[in-house]
Design a protein around this motif. Structure first.
Motif, mmCIF file in Angstrom:
data_model
loop_
_atom_site.group_PDB
_atom_site.id
_atom_site.type_symbol
_atom_site.label_atom_id
_atom_site.label_comp_id
_atom_site.label_asym_id
_atom_site.label_seq_id
_atom_site.Cartn_x
_atom_site.Cartn_y
_atom_site.Cartn_z
ATOM 1 N N ARG A 218 0.836 -1.200 0.000
ATOM 2 C CA ARG A 218 0.000 0.000 0.000
ATOM 3 C C ARG A 218 0.870 1.250 0.000
ATOM 4 N NH1 ARG A 218 -0.879 2.436 5.021
ATOM 5 N NH2 ARG A 218 0.255 1.468 6.722
ATOM 6 N N ALA A 219 0.271 2.353 -0.427
ATOM 7 C CA ALA A 219 0.962 3.635 -0.389
ATOM 8 C C ALA A 219 1.069 4.085 1.064
ATOM 9 C CB ALA A 219 0.197 4.666 -1.218
ATOM 10 N N ILE A 220 2.219 4.677 1.407
ATOM 11 C CA ILE A 220 2.454 5.155 2.773
ATOM 12 C C ILE A 220 2.516 6.682 2.736
ATOM 13 C CG2 ILE A 220 4.050 5.120 4.731
ATOM 14 C CD1 ILE A 220 3.067 2.348 4.265
ATOM 15 N N SER A 221 1.674 7.323 3.559
ATOM 16 C CA SER A 221 1.751 8.787 3.690
ATOM 17 C C SER A 221 2.871 9.145 4.642
ATOM 18 C CB SER A 221 0.430 9.343 4.202
ATOM 19 O OG SER A 221 -0.563 9.207 3.227
ATOM 20 N N LEU A 222 3.571 10.212 4.329
ATOM 21 C CA LEU A 222 4.767 10.580 5.094
ATOM 22 C C LEU A 222 4.611 11.963 5.696
ATOM 23 C CD1 LEU A 222 7.217 9.536 2.279
ATOM 24 C CD2 LEU A 222 6.804 8.240 4.355
ATOM 25 N N GLY A 223 5.342 12.183 6.762
ATOM 26 C CA GLY A 223 5.480 13.538 7.310
ATOM 27 C C GLY A 223 4.219 14.038 7.964
ATOM 28 N N LEU B 61 0.626 -7.497 -10.893
ATOM 29 C CA LEU B 61 0.470 -6.539 -9.783
ATOM 30 C C LEU B 61 0.605 -5.149 -10.341
ATOM 31 C CD1 LEU B 61 0.491 -6.557 -6.478
ATOM 32 C CD2 LEU B 61 2.832 -5.753 -6.777
ATOM 33 N N VAL B 62 -0.222 -4.228 -9.847
ATOM 34 C CA VAL B 62 -0.084 -2.820 -10.245
ATOM 35 C C VAL B 62 -0.164 -1.945 -9.006
ATOM 36 C CG1 VAL B 62 -2.564 -2.621 -10.737
ATOM 37 C CG2 VAL B 62 -0.980 -0.927 -11.676
ATOM 38 N N SER C 117 -6.026 1.433 -8.107
ATOM 39 C CA SER C 117 -4.860 1.420 -7.219
ATOM 40 C C SER C 117 -4.553 2.828 -6.701
ATOM 41 C CB SER C 117 -3.643 0.859 -7.956
ATOM 42 O OG SER C 117 -2.472 1.024 -7.185
ATOM 43 N N ALA C 118 -4.584 3.811 -7.608
ATOM 44 C CA ALA C 118 -4.305 5.195 -7.194
ATOM 45 C C ALA C 118 -5.383 5.682 -6.226
ATOM 46 C CB ALA C 118 -4.231 6.103 -8.412
ATOM 47 N N ALA D 296 -1.597 -1.506 -3.706
ATOM 48 C CA ALA D 296 -1.271 -2.352 -4.851
ATOM 49 C C ALA D 296 -2.450 -3.282 -5.139
ATOM 50 C CB ALA D 296 -0.021 -3.167 -4.551
ATOM 51 N N ILE D 297 -2.724 -3.484 -6.420
ATOM 52 C CA ILE D 297 -3.832 -4.353 -6.825
ATOM 53 C C ILE D 297 -3.247 -5.594 -7.494
ATOM 54 C CG2 ILE D 297 -5.895 -4.526 -8.284
ATOM 55 C CD1 ILE D 297 -6.354 -2.362 -6.290
ATOM 56 N N SER D 298 -3.621 -6.764 -6.991
ATOM 57 C CA SER D 298 -3.218 -8.021 -7.639
ATOM 58 C C SER D 298 -4.131 -8.297 -8.810
ATOM 59 C CB SER D 298 -3.286 -9.185 -6.652
ATOM 60 O OG SER D 298 -2.284 -9.035 -5.681
ATOM 61 N N LEU D 299 -3.570 -8.810 -9.883
ATOM 62 C CA LEU D 299 -4.328 -8.984 -11.126
ATOM 63 C C LEU D 299 -4.344 -10.456 -11.534
ATOM 64 C CD1 LEU D 299 -2.508 -6.080 -12.949
ATOM 65 C CD2 LEU D 299 -4.845 -5.974 -12.089
ATOM 66 N N GLY D 300 -5.352 -10.789 -12.295
ATOM 67 C CA GLY D 300 -5.381 -12.086 -12.981
ATOM 68 C C GLY D 300 -5.605 -13.253 -12.030
#
Lengths: 365, 365
Positions: free
Chosen positions: A360-365, B230-231, B355-356, B361-365
């Motif tokens: 996963r995306a990590i937010s910083l600061g 994975l994306v 994903s954004a 992260a999104i697993s695919l397939g």
């Protein structure tokens, strides 16, 4: 075409800063050259760093520390270091009694940086420490605290900050030569040889990211002048490859910065990379190689036309780095890459690993 | 240096495939040239596509469809298209009664691709549809089903698959010229002009990713021959910029592929990019521009030496694309870029957006 007067303008203000690293103007008298002890006589120390002192204006090599008596004998003889200035690791704390040693330069495996920096500070010495600063941000904090308690300076060996093409890139990005920066791509990697401490996590603290990916990471910070607020990372490692039993091969990541700049970064132990590109809304500045020991090449694209970038005044990045710390000590300034700079990178490295691990995306600061 | 015999070897097997797109060997007799109706007379249709029919071996321009009578008049006169072969959108379904029209080429705003493809299939016509295939994978599935039900071919306008440098790159990557691929970087972007349908989400379905980032996306698939598993994506858009009220500016992402290859992709509406690089363990193949209408430039780095890549036999990517579908129809083959190829990209585009949006992260397939 960048007209000649524009080229001069591009370089304006840069000469002073670069010249400062080597100019006679601040070359201290010979007896004011500060004395360095090199700790760890591996390849980087002996091949890249030690030969540079001959060109330094404010620094000299005065002592060696190694666990290998043959290395102390060989390099001691080569550089005229007397027996009294050669130390084993067991002897290390005795540097406190050697007034010729002003600075200790720690060029050991990453896991030893914290211990040998803290012991140097306790011995009353200033410290230059190779990057990555340590194997954890907690260690970095302890190193900073130790140097502060001893009232000694701590600098991290970010040599690219003293390399003239990188300094020029920082200036060109700041001056918006290709418009405000929108995207940075930064890629660093090489094919790791098997059986070395870099591939042993207890010694290295991690894989390609700790060793070579840190160049991608640090470049995105010095090229933007900002600190990332979001990181998203993906790791890809073939664990059946005997090189990667304990450390990662590839770990790539994206940063988002407060101004909206996005950085795409590559770190690899199985493919060759050494480049970055700053993309503004009107073109791009490309460096390849970007952070090598030598051979930096800059290309600039504006208005759909690509040409060679301007040539900055020559300067030796290793000499610039060594003399910068000496000069800071002589003049009471803080280094441009103090321990806090290494700590910031380690916190980001930890966030990159965490993002990849947690998906996963990590937010910083 | 790549020795001459190696250069020949690099190109071996490529000539046949490339020549096939334009070679006299499969130029059908003049009366077998298949007739195209162009739907949508915007810039891409009129400036890039329509002038190419003069060089086609198996395709000819026979009809025009537009909502603007002046355009029908102007281009009808220019290309000698009689009044009987000029259609408004209200008239469109009457193409079923025109036996000169074999293929409908849909070059409309993205949101109209599905409707005009399905109506073409129902009129008994084969379809070439511009990319992105549609604004959702559900639409893509409906388009594929409609063409299948009508027993008509459906091809997506992935012109780079007919561009000789891109075909050569695919071959060189497959042949492991620089070793097995480890990393791909792919960057596409431009400065979007305001006030156009591309910036209106109901018309475009999305921002830079739908329009230009899809080149980065599709390249990573054709250069690897694999489907990502994975994306992980990060978006960065200044919503105060009037261009980006409804669509994204930058959306960058990483793919991981089954073999471990990682791709780093840039998509931008505020900075110029058109390149990709395939990095193997022994060097890299760089294309810049990579997917432009013309001017492709290849550089190859092996053993720390960079040189220009080999020059493939010349071929016109637009002609190759147009004639490929005609040839498939004449010989009963499936296009190399059928509707299923467009559907795969749309599914990945949806995963990138997700994903954004979800920060993971999104697993695919």
């Amino acid at each position: 075409m960048i007209p000649p007067q524009d080229r001069r303008s591009l370089l304006r203000g840069l000469g002073v800063g670069l010249a400062a690293a080597a100019a006679p103007a601040w070359a201290a008298p010979k007896d004011r050259k500060l004395g360095y002890a090199i700790v760890g006589l591996g390849s980087y120390a002996t091949k890249q760093i030690m030969p540079q002192f001959a060109q330094c204006a404010s620094s000299r090599l005065v002592a060696l520390v190694s666990g290998t008596p043959e290395k102390l004998e060989r390099y001691g003889a080569e550089y005229g270091i007397p027996q009294t200035h050669r130390y084993s690791y067991a002897d290390y704390d005795r540097i406190r009694d050697n007034p010729d040693i002003d600075i200790v330069y720690v060029i050991l495996p990453n896991s030893m940086h914290a211990e040998y920096t803290i012991r140097a500070a306790k011995a009353g010495k200033h410290v230059m420490c190779e990057k990555p600063m340590a194997v954890s941000s907690a260690e970095c904090e302890a190193m900073i605290a130790a140097c502060r308690a001893a009232n000694r300076l701590l600098m991290i060996g970010y040599r690219s900050r003293f390399e003239p093409y990188n300094r020029l890139c920082i200036k060109l990005a700041k001056d918006r030569l290709v418009g405000p920066t929108r995207i940075i791509t930064a890629e660093h990697g090489f094919n790791a040889q098997p059986n070395q401490w870099r591939l042993d996590k207890p010694m290295s603290g991690g894989g390609s990211l700790m060793d070579i990916g840190i160049y991608s990471l640090n470049a995105t910070r010095y090229l933007t002048g900002e600190e990332p607020i979001l990181v998203s990372a993906v790791e890809s490692t073939d664990r059946s490859d005997p090189r990667f039993r304990t450390v990662e091969d590839r770990i790539d990541w994206m940063f988002r910065f407060p101004s909206g700049i996005v950085a795409n970064c590559v770190s690899s132990y199985t493919s060759p990379h050494n480049r970055y590109r700053i993309v503004g809304d009107q073109g791009w500045i490309d460096m390849e190689p970007a952070t090598a020991y030598q051979g930096q090449t800059m290309r600039i694209n504006r208005n759909n036309h690509t040409e060679a970038g301007p040539t900055p005044p020559p300067a030796n990045q290793f000499v610039g780095q060594l003399d910068h710390l000496s000069e800071c000590i002589l003049t009471g300034r803080q280094p441009i890459v103090p321990g806090e700079e290494g700590l910031r990178d380690l916190r980001l490295i930890e966030a990159i690993y965490r993002s990849a691990r947690e998906g996963r995306a990590i937010s910083l600061g």
